[in-house]
Design an enzyme around this catalytic site. Sequence first.
Site, PDB file in Angstrom:
ATOM      1  N   ASN A 194     -15.157 -33.686   1.563  1.00 12.79           N
ATOM      2  CA  ASN A 194     -16.256 -34.625   1.785  1.00 12.79           C
ATOM      3  C   ASN A 194     -15.987 -35.392   3.095  1.00 12.79           C
ATOM      4  OD1 ASN A 194     -17.683 -37.133   1.761  1.00 12.79           O
ATOM      5  ND2 ASN A 194     -18.221 -36.721  -0.366  1.00 12.79           N
TER       6      ASN A 194
ATOM      7  N   ASP B 283     -17.939 -37.714   4.597  1.00  8.21           N
ATOM      8  CA  ASP B 283     -18.695 -38.960   4.785  1.00  8.21           C
ATOM      9  C   ASP B 283     -17.891 -40.045   5.503  1.00  8.21           C
ATOM     10  OD1 ASP B 283     -20.550 -37.649   3.250  1.00  8.21           O
ATOM     11  OD2 ASP B 283     -20.279 -38.901   1.476  1.00  8.21           O
ATOM     12  N   HIS B 284     -16.579 -40.071   5.206  1.00  9.77           N
ATOM     13  CA  HIS B 284     -15.776 -41.174   5.756  1.00  9.77           C
ATOM     14  C   HIS B 284     -15.618 -41.076   7.269  1.00  9.77           C
ATOM     15  CE1 HIS B 284     -14.946 -42.548   1.752  1.00  9.77           C
ATOM     16  NE2 HIS B 284     -14.644 -41.300   1.424  1.00  9.77           N
TER      17      HIS B 284
ATOM     18  N   ARG C 117     -19.405 -48.453  14.685  1.00 16.43           N
ATOM     19  CA  ARG C 117     -19.718 -48.847  16.064  1.00 16.43           C
ATOM     20  C   ARG C 117     -21.054 -48.300  16.551  1.00 16.43           C
ATOM     21  NH1 ARG C 117     -15.565 -50.622  19.533  1.00 16.43           N
ATOM     22  NH2 ARG C 117     -14.383 -52.115  18.322  1.00 16.43           N
TER      23      ARG C 117
ATOM     24  N   HIS D  48     -22.893 -36.491   2.015  1.00 16.33           N
ATOM     25  CA  HIS D  48     -23.863 -37.251   1.215  1.00 16.33           C
ATOM     26  C   HIS D  48     -24.838 -37.940   2.162  1.00 16.33           C
ATOM     27  CE1 HIS D  48     -24.384 -40.493  -2.204  1.00 16.33           C
ATOM     28  NE2 HIS D  48     -25.536 -40.015  -1.761  1.00 16.33           N
TER      29      HIS D  48
ATOM     30  N   ARG E 159     -27.300 -40.436   2.377  1.00  7.27           N
ATOM     31  CA  ARG E 159     -27.792 -41.541   1.546  1.00  7.27           C
ATOM     32  C   ARG E 159     -29.132 -42.020   2.054  1.00  7.27           C
ATOM     33  NH1 ARG E 159     -23.422 -44.058  -1.745  1.00  7.27           N
ATOM     34  NH2 ARG E 159     -25.033 -45.578  -2.214  1.00  7.27           N
TER      35      ARG E 159
ATOM     36  N   ARG F 101     -26.244 -44.834   5.644  1.00  7.07           N
ATOM     37  CA  ARG F 101     -25.124 -45.700   6.056  1.00  7.07           C
ATOM     38  C   ARG F 101     -23.990 -44.912   6.709  1.00  7.07           C
ATOM     39  NH1 ARG F 101     -22.424 -47.537   0.366  1.00  7.07           N
ATOM     40  NH2 ARG F 101     -24.534 -48.260  -0.051  1.00  7.07           N
ATOM     41  N   HIS F 102     -23.870 -43.625   6.411  1.00  7.27           N
ATOM     42  CA  HIS F 102     -22.829 -42.850   7.105  1.00  7.27           C
ATOM     43  C   HIS F 102     -23.393 -41.543   7.672  1.00  7.27           C
ATOM     44  CE1 HIS F 102     -22.502 -41.358   3.000  1.00  7.27           C
ATOM     45  NE2 HIS F 102     -21.745 -42.365   2.581  1.00  7.27           N
TER      46      HIS F 102
ATOM     47  N   GLU G 208     -24.962 -33.609  -0.870  1.00  6.91           N
ATOM     48  CA  GLU G 208     -25.014 -34.565  -1.970  1.00  6.91           C
ATOM     49  C   GLU G 208     -26.168 -35.510  -1.689  1.00  6.91           C
ATOM     50  OE1 GLU G 208     -20.921 -36.080  -2.521  1.00  6.91           O
ATOM     51  OE2 GLU G 208     -21.974 -37.770  -3.429  1.00  6.91           O
TER      52      GLU G 208
ATOM     53  N   THR H  89     -19.343 -46.809  -3.209  1.00  5.80           N
ATOM     54  CA  THR H  89     -19.406 -45.357  -3.329  1.00  5.80           C
ATOM     55  C   THR H  89     -20.113 -45.039  -4.639  1.00  5.80           C
ATOM     56  OG1 THR H  89     -18.081 -43.306  -3.401  1.00  5.80           O
ATOM     57  CG2 THR H  89     -17.105 -45.267  -4.383  1.00  5.80           C
ATOM     58  N   THR H  90     -20.357 -43.751  -4.915  1.00  2.95           N
ATOM     59  CA  THR H  90     -21.040 -43.388  -6.156  1.00  2.95           C
ATOM     60  C   THR H  90     -20.246 -43.944  -7.340  1.00  2.95           C
ATOM     61  OG1 THR H  90     -21.513 -41.327  -5.010  1.00  2.95           O
ATOM     62  CG2 THR H  90     -22.137 -41.442  -7.318  1.00  2.95           C
TER      63      THR H  90
ATOM     64  N   GLU I 127     -21.056 -31.203 -11.698  1.00  7.04           N
ATOM     65  CA  GLU I 127     -19.823 -31.722 -11.110  1.00  7.04           C
ATOM     66  C   GLU I 127     -19.345 -32.828 -12.036  1.00  7.04           C
ATOM     67  OE1 GLU I 127     -19.643 -32.628  -6.891  1.00  7.04           O
ATOM     68  OE2 GLU I 127     -18.191 -34.245  -7.281  1.00  7.04           O
TER      69      GLU I 127
ATOM     70  N   HIS J 171     -14.329 -37.086  -7.356  1.00  2.24           N
ATOM     71  CA  HIS J 171     -14.391 -38.545  -7.227  1.00  2.24           C
ATOM     72  C   HIS J 171     -13.036 -39.159  -7.571  1.00  2.24           C
ATOM     73  CE1 HIS J 171     -15.995 -42.528  -6.760  1.00  2.24           C
ATOM     74  NE2 HIS J 171     -17.061 -41.961  -6.240  1.00  2.24           N
ATOM     75  N   GLY J 172     -12.450 -39.795  -6.578  1.00  2.16           N
ATOM     76  CA  GLY J 172     -11.194 -40.515  -6.778  1.00  2.16           C
ATOM     77  C   GLY J 172      -9.957 -39.631  -6.848  1.00  2.16           C
TER      78      GLY J 172
ATOM     79  N   GLY K 123     -12.704 -36.476  -0.790  1.00  4.81           N
ATOM     80  CA  GLY K 123     -12.975 -37.112   0.494  1.00  4.81           C
ATOM     81  C   GLY K 123     -11.939 -38.130   0.908  1.00  4.81           C
TER      82      GLY K 123
HETATM   83  N1  PXP Z   1     -18.115 -36.117  -5.610  1.00  2.00           N
HETATM   84  C1  PXP Z   1     -19.148 -37.014  -5.572  1.00  2.00           C
HETATM   85  C2  PXP Z   1     -20.359 -36.709  -6.367  1.00  2.00           C
HETATM   86  C3  PXP Z   1     -19.069 -38.169  -4.774  1.00  2.00           C
HETATM   87  O1  PXP Z   1     -20.093 -39.039  -4.754  1.00  2.00           O
HETATM   88  C4  PXP Z   1     -17.908 -38.394  -4.000  1.00  2.00           C
HETATM   89  C5  PXP Z   1     -17.828 -39.595  -3.110  1.00  2.00           C
HETATM   90  O2  PXP Z   1     -18.776 -39.529  -2.116  1.00  2.00           O
HETATM   91  C6  PXP Z   1     -16.871 -37.442  -4.061  1.00  2.00           C
HETATM   92  C7  PXP Z   1     -16.988 -36.331  -4.896  1.00  2.00           C
HETATM   93  C8  PXP Z   1     -15.596 -37.622  -3.286  1.00  2.00           C
HETATM   94  O3  PXP Z   1     -14.954 -38.754  -3.774  1.00  2.00           O
HETATM   95  P1  PXP Z   1     -13.640 -39.299  -3.044  1.00  2.00           P
HETATM   96  O4  PXP Z   1     -14.052 -39.766  -1.685  1.00  2.00           O
HETATM   97  O5  PXP Z   1     -13.198 -40.420  -3.938  1.00  2.00           O
HETATM   98  O6  PXP Z   1     -12.674 -38.166  -2.975  1.00  2.00           O
END
Ligand code: PXP
Length: 245
Positions: free
Chosen positions: A7, A9-10, A18, A43, A45, A49-50, A70, A100-101, A151, A190-191, A212
């Site tokens: 992922n 997004d970060h 910036r 993702h 959004r 935002r990103h 996503e 985050t989600t 998922e 996630h996480g 991510g």
């Molecule tokens: N899966 C989903 C559905 C998410 O929303 C996210 C966060 O955007 C991730 C996976 C990845 O999560 P993490 O950044 O905590 O690894």
Amino acid sequence: MASLGINIDHIATLRQARRTVEPDPVQYALLAELGGADGITAHLREDRRHIQDRDIELLRATLRSRLNLEMAATEEMVSIALRVMPDMVTLVPEQRQEVTTEGGLDVLANLEALRRDVDRLQEGGVPVSLFVDAELPQLEASRRCGARWVELHTGCYAAARGPRQVRELARLSSGCRIAAALGLRVNAGHGLTYRNVEPVAGLPHMEELNIGHTVIARSVAVGLTQAVRELKALIQNPRSDPLFG
Ligand code: PXP
């Protein structure tokens, strides 16, 4: 063996801090592929935002692996997905204030609306995955919605410690079995981190992990290609019981 979706997004979050052109998530997605990413997740959004619309279009044009878009189940996002044609859409709940989600979709409570979006996407050629908690009613509702994938939300497992974490892992494991018995294919995310990913990677029927934050964090020290390589090695060869190891 589970595959790895990265992922990105970060990377876009850093760029948007910036409102400039660097770092470019599209370039970093290609570096993630070099490290062994089997897919890239982004993702888009509603508040942008990103990830920006241009990122999704360039990712579609340049990736050699799969693009997992996503998004929230909205008219605008469904139209974008049907135009860009990602390899998969993962529908997630979205709230503007969240960092985050925060949890899985309530598929049961939104069955009819979700079914319409799933049908439109899948009839248009885009397979749909639903981001859900590993609970029987949500999995059954996902099946009734017509989604081909789920998922499983791993956030509670990631946040738990000790015996509670073992219980959360068992919940994910039974979620995998139930989903497979219902004919759904299974991803998770996630996480997840370098420390907690192995037991999840080893769960039955697990096809792909979407990760991510931890990998982008590690990339600051070692570069993204190396960070992805290290994560992929853990997923490909998970120790059977590292929780208390
Ligand atoms: N899966 C989903 C559905 C998410 O929303 C996210 C966060 O955007 C991730 C996976 C990845 O999560 P993490 O950044 O905590 O690894």
